[in-house]
Enzyme design. Structure first.
Site, PDB file in Angstrom:
ATOM      1  N   ASP A 186       7.707   5.384   2.899  1.00  0.00           N
ATOM      2  CA  ASP A 186       7.471   4.005   2.437  1.00  0.00           C
ATOM      3  C   ASP A 186       8.332   3.042   3.256  1.00  0.00           C
ATOM      4  O   ASP A 186       9.181   2.324   2.721  1.00  0.00           O
ATOM      5  CB  ASP A 186       7.764   3.863   0.938  1.00  0.00           C
ATOM      6  N   ASP A 188      13.534   4.838   6.096  1.00  0.00           N
ATOM      7  CA  ASP A 188      12.357   5.613   6.507  1.00  0.00           C
ATOM      8  C   ASP A 188      12.116   5.434   8.012  1.00  0.00           C
ATOM      9  O   ASP A 188      11.800   6.381   8.717  1.00  0.00           O
ATOM     10  CB  ASP A 188      11.107   5.141   5.769  1.00  0.00           C
ATOM     11  N   ASN A 212       9.219   1.079  -1.281  1.00  0.00           N
ATOM     12  CA  ASN A 212      10.167   0.039  -0.825  1.00  0.00           C
ATOM     13  C   ASN A 212       9.490  -1.305  -0.642  1.00  0.00           C
ATOM     14  O   ASN A 212      10.138  -2.353  -0.664  1.00  0.00           O
ATOM     15  CB  ASN A 212      10.752   0.430   0.541  1.00  0.00           C
ATOM     16  N   THR A 219       9.654  10.976   1.988  1.00  0.00           N
ATOM     17  CA  THR A 219      10.849  10.117   1.858  1.00  0.00           C
ATOM     18  C   THR A 219      10.552   8.847   1.065  1.00  0.00           C
ATOM     19  O   THR A 219      11.315   7.876   1.131  1.00  0.00           O
ATOM     20  CB  THR A 219      11.417   9.730   3.243  1.00  0.00           C
ATOM     21  N   PHE A 245      15.627   5.785  -6.835  1.00  0.00           N
ATOM     22  CA  PHE A 245      14.474   4.919  -6.628  1.00  0.00           C
ATOM     23  C   PHE A 245      13.159   5.671  -6.442  1.00  0.00           C
ATOM     24  O   PHE A 245      12.163   5.336  -7.096  1.00  0.00           O
ATOM     25  CB  PHE A 245      14.730   4.018  -5.412  1.00  0.00           C
ATOM     26  N   ASN A 246      13.095   6.639  -5.534  1.00  0.00           N
ATOM     27  CA  ASN A 246      11.824   7.310  -5.240  1.00  0.00           C
ATOM     28  C   ASN A 246      11.246   7.980  -6.488  1.00  0.00           C
ATOM     29  O   ASN A 246      10.043   7.903  -6.740  1.00  0.00           O
ATOM     30  CB  ASN A 246      11.991   8.357  -4.139  1.00  0.00           C
ATOM     31  N   HIS A 256      19.545   7.758   3.613  1.00  0.00           N
ATOM     32  CA  HIS A 256      18.907   8.688   2.684  1.00  0.00           C
ATOM     33  C   HIS A 256      17.815   9.519   3.377  1.00  0.00           C
ATOM     34  O   HIS A 256      17.827  10.747   3.346  1.00  0.00           O
ATOM     35  CB  HIS A 256      18.270   7.911   1.527  1.00  0.00           C
ATOM     36  N   ASP A 257      16.873   8.843   4.002  1.00  0.00           N
ATOM     37  CA  ASP A 257      15.669   9.523   4.485  1.00  0.00           C
ATOM     38  C   ASP A 257      15.919  10.344   5.732  1.00  0.00           C
ATOM     39  O   ASP A 257      15.360  11.438   5.893  1.00  0.00           O
ATOM     40  CB  ASP A 257      14.560   8.487   4.731  1.00  0.00           C
TER      41      ASP A 257
HETATM   42  O1  RIB Z   1      16.933   6.054  -3.158  1.00  0.00           O
HETATM   43  C1  RIB Z   1      16.742   6.037  -1.762  1.00  0.00           C
HETATM   44  C2  RIB Z   1      15.293   6.111  -1.427  1.00  0.00           C
HETATM   45  O2  RIB Z   1      14.625   4.970  -1.945  1.00  0.00           O
HETATM   46  C3  RIB Z   1      15.029   6.079   0.089  1.00  0.00           C
HETATM   47  O3  RIB Z   1      13.873   6.821   0.372  1.00  0.00           O
HETATM   48  C4  RIB Z   1      14.792   4.627   0.377  1.00  0.00           C
HETATM   49  O4  RIB Z   1      13.920   4.427   1.497  1.00  0.00           O
HETATM   50  C5  RIB Z   1      14.088   4.188  -0.876  1.00  0.00           C
HETATM   51  O5  RIB Z   1      12.721   4.515  -0.723  1.00  0.00           O
HETATM   52 CA    CA Z   2      12.037   5.823   1.617  1.00  0.00          CA
END
Ligand code: RIB
Ligand code: CA
Length: 315
Positions: free
Chosen positions: A11, A16, A40, A129, A170-171, A243-244
């Site tokens: 996203d 990403d 996102n 991701t 979040f994801n 993160h990704d």
């Molecule tokens: O919590 C982090 C995730 O949420 C990552 O994938 C970032 O891109 C958002 O999508």
């Molecule tokens: Ca992401």
């Protein structure tokens, strides 16, 4: 050693985009396709951003297929309302990339992934991701895909507190129903959550140092500078959490993460705990995930900086 063929469902989103660049820069992986999902930012933005990043990085040949614009379950309206503050109105603020000439393939993300994976059973690793909306629909509509995957790697979840609610990451929060469905299928994915990604960081000095890279430097610096400013605002941190790209880095070098089999569950209720990931403490509970408990943060940072530099030099 032969490169691992991967499909990245994402996203984009700034981190990403960095994961996409890391994949392009790494001979250990062969990025077959990029598929996009709402998270996102809107699906339209995420898809445009994926096309822009690939063409800007010199790989307009890699197919991009759009997926789902709305989550399976609530909150399925506009999750990015909460992410605009992190990735910006465009989903890739600060990058200012040229608009790609390339366009998406005329195939839904789910169908592209299914066709590709079933055509090469046991060979392809799916790296997710973003929210798991596309992945859940893929595994529901094409049950043969799960067993045909070489591996499934998910960036998501947390056992150390959330970034969307006190406990939810979040994801997973964006589509808890999808995440619960995926984890219940027995595929035992590698799950790379905030437990480790919060420690997978680049410093302010790293971000400014990247600006000097040829061709790609200004764009990489621009997006990470924006992302850094949001980390300061939202978390009081003067670093950028990757993160990704950490999730993707496991495919490149599995020794970067230590994984523990855990019976991970997702709270997909409509209560305040929605989107939380937790360990099922029932003694008979079977592991559902290879959970990333620890990382080699310094080696990850060195790998990411080295590969971004190599990609820029080659561009
Ligand atoms: O919590 C982090 C995730 O949420 C990552 O994938 C970032 O891109 C958002 O999508
Ligand atoms: Ca992401």
């Amino acid at each position: 050693m032969a490169a691992t063929p991967i499909i990245l469902d994402c996203d984009p989103g700034i981190d990403d985009a960095i994961a996409m660049l890391l994949a392009l820069a790494s001979p250990e992986v062969d990025l077959l396709a990029v598929t996009t999902v709402v998270g996102n930012t809107s699906l339209v933005n995420a898809t445009r951003n994926a096309l822009d990043v690939l063409e800007w990085a010199g790989r307009p040949d890699i197919p991009v297929a759009a997926g789902e614009a709305v989550a399976i379950g609530p909150p399925n309206d506009i999750p990015w309302n909460d992410a605009i503050g992190v990735h910006g109105e465009t989903g890739l603020d600060g990058a200012n990339l040229p608009r790609a000439q390339a366009t998406t393939v005329d195939e839904h993300a789910v169908e592209l992934i299914a066709r590709t994976v079933l055509g090469r059973p046991g060979e392809i690793t799916l790296v997710a991701t973003g929210p798991l909306t596309n992945v859940a629909l893929l595994l529901e509509r094409h049950p043969a895909v799960g067993p045909a995957l070489r591996d499934l790697v998910v960036m998501g979840g947390s056992l150390v507190g959330g970034n969307m609610s006190p406990q939810a990451e979040f994801n997973i929060w964006c589509d808890a129903d999808a995440a619960a469905q995926v984890l219940a299928l027995g595929l035992n994915p590698v799950v790379v959550g905030l437990d480790v990604t919060r420690r997978a960081t680049l410093s302010e000095a790293d971000v400014y140092g990247l600006e000097q890279l040829p061709t790609l430097g200004p764009g990489i610096h621009g997006m990470l500078k924006f992302y850094l400013e949001r980390h300061i605002v939202w978390h009081g941190l003067n670093v950028v959490q990757q993160h990704d790209s950490l999730a993707l880095a496991w495919v490149i070098d599995p020794t970067l993460l230590s994984l523990t089999p855990r019976a991970i569950r997702v709270d997909a209720t409509d209560g305040e705990g929605r989107g939380e990931t937790y360990v099922d403490e029932d003694p008979g509970a079977q592991p559902t995930a290879r959970w990333a408990d620890d990382l080699h943060a310094a080696r990850f940072r060195e790998l990411l900086l080295e590969r971004l530099s190599a990609l820029a030099d080659a561009r």
